[in-house]
Design an enzyme around this catalytic site. Structure first.
Site, PDB file in Angstrom:
ATOM      1  CB  SER A  89      -0.923   0.003   1.226  1.00 50.60           C
ATOM      2  OG  SER A  89      -0.162  -0.064   2.407  1.00 50.60           O
ATOM      3  CB  THR A 191      -2.034   6.084   4.414  1.00 49.87           C
ATOM      4  OG1 THR A 191      -2.783   6.202   3.217  1.00 49.87           O
ATOM      5  CG2 THR A 191      -1.044   7.204   4.523  1.00 49.87           C
ATOM      6  CB  THR A 209      -0.717   6.257   0.534  1.00 52.85           C
ATOM      7  OG1 THR A 209      -1.584   5.145   0.376  1.00 52.85           O
ATOM      8  CG2 THR A 209      -1.240   7.394  -0.316  1.00 52.85           C
ATOM      9  NE  ARG A 219      -8.676   7.994  -4.328  1.00 46.07           N
ATOM     10  CZ  ARG A 219      -8.102   7.726  -3.161  1.00 46.07           C
ATOM     11  NH1 ARG A 219      -6.829   7.382  -3.118  1.00 46.07           N
ATOM     12  NH2 ARG A 219      -8.783   7.790  -2.050  1.00 46.07           N
ATOM     13  N   GLY A 221      -5.912  10.762  -3.240  1.00 41.51           N
ATOM     14  CA  GLY A 221      -6.656  10.735  -1.979  1.00 41.51           C
ATOM     15  C   GLY A 221      -6.225  11.844  -1.027  1.00 41.51           C
ATOM     16  CB  THR A 242      -4.628   5.170   7.583  1.00 40.86           C
ATOM     17  OG1 THR A 242      -4.631   4.115   6.613  1.00 40.86           O
ATOM     18  CG2 THR A 242      -5.202   4.643   8.876  1.00 40.86           C
ATOM     19  N   GLY A 243      -7.098   5.383   5.617  1.00 35.55           N
ATOM     20  CA  GLY A 243      -8.458   4.981   5.272  1.00 35.55           C
ATOM     21  C   GLY A 243      -8.942   5.658   4.002  1.00 35.55           C
TER      22      GLY A 243
END
Ligand code: ASP
Length: 331
Positions: A89, A191, A209, A219, A221, A242-243
């Site tokens: 990741s 992340t 990340t 994309r 984030g 994170t998430g």
């Protein structure tokens, strides 16, 4: 209790959300206290990171122990995960977008609120170090895509293939159905965010990340967005997330956590309140994970997430430990 039942039981008004018995795994003491704990002064230097990444926090700690700055510690720390091909990741070995391209996002912030960021960076294994160069060598904060890549080469970074055989095979497998479904706490998007306080009491943070696996090309984030994925204010503390990045961006999550600490909340309470803000905006669809971690300038730490399963590493003079995060939903 399943999620729907849980939601029916809880009133999703601010008051209802704050109902303490519904908070899973909340711990007492340092992490849940409201007022600064004077003994925590001894906790500096200290480093914390999202997820159980002992090698990364170990590296950051060794930098701090040798008198290094918080900025050097967080950069060196997250580089360990960027280089680890088994961490799919982050950095080299990260899962690609849906077209098979590994694209990396990262940002870094120092004690003087200087910051640097790269988004949609390809072919460079250490986006955090490029972000630091953006911060230190340019008058800008964010460089994107080809421009960021060209800048990296101009700074001496080498071109590398980031798609490993393992990530490639998994992507080819995914292409058979080509459905994107974020799976809570399964590492299709996680992340590494790190916060440190050095011997001078100065704070810095880093966040890196490869973003959501199989995302639409282009994309980006929350992770490279200062205020969303990471925020540091040397007078107050720092936070990182994170998430599912879209949700963190919508609430400017890490900035929110730091501002809540500025208002007097402990790191733990600030993280919890920021998660609750996201929950308020989503009500019926909590099938995604968000986790925040935070540190204040006294060295107190906290973490909070939506679903159980998130944890964060803390390395201080008191030891090196993985802390399961408190969560909004119970198991
Ligand atoms: N926050 C990252 C993103 O949205 C991914 C993650 O941490 O799971 O790109």
């Amino acid at each position: 209790m399943n999620r729907r039942k849980f939601l029916e039981k809880s009133t999703l008004s601010t008051a209802g959300i704050l109902s303490t018995p519904l908070i899973a795994g909340e711990r007492q003491g340092l992490e849940s206290g409201n007022s600064p704990n004077p003994s925590s002064i001894d906790l500096k230097p200290i480093v914390i990171a999202t997820w159980d990444v002992p090698n990364a926090t170990e590296k950051a700690w060794s930098v701090l122990q040798n008198g290094g700055s918080a900025l050097d510690a967080v950069e060196q720390g997250v580089r360990i995960e960027e280089a680890d091909e088994n961490n799919q990741s982050v950095g080299k070995g990260g899962r690609p977008d849906r077209d098979g391209n590994v694209t990396l996002d990262a940002c870094i912030m120092d004690k003087d609120s200087n910051c640097g960021s790269v988004v949609y960076l390809q072919n460079i294994a250490h986006p955090i170090s490029v972000a630091r160069k953006v911060m230190e060598e340019t008058p800008h904060v964010i460089l994107a895509g080809k421009g960021a890549e060209q800048f990296a080469y101009s700074q001496g970074f080498e071109k590398e293939e980031l798609l490993t055989e393992k990530s490639k095979q998994e992507w080819l497998q995914w292409k058979k159905t080509a459905q994107y479904r974020p799976v809570i706490n399964i590492e299709n998007h996680d992340t590494i965010g790190m916060l440190a306080i050095d011997g001078n009491g100065d704070i810095a943070g880093a966040c890196t990340t490869s973003g959501m696996a199989y995302k639409i090309a282009g994309r980006v984030g929350d992770s490279p967005i200062i205020g969303a994925g990471l925020f540091v204010d040397n007078e107050v503390g720092g936070a990182t997330a994170t998430g599912v990045g879209e949700e963190v961006i919508r609430t400017v999550g890490s900035f929110l956590v730091v501002e809540l600490m500025r208002q007097g909340k402990s790191p733990q309470e600030a993280c919890r309140t920021a998660v609750q803000r996201i929950i308020e905006k989503n009500k019926d669809k909590l099938d995604f994970q968000i986790g925040f971690i935070a540190i204040n300038r006294n060295g107190e730490t906290g973490g909070f997430c939506i679903h159980p399963g998130f944890s964060y590493r803390v390395y201080s003079g008191k030891g090196h430990k993985n802390n399961p995060s408190s969560s909004y939903l119970a198991k």
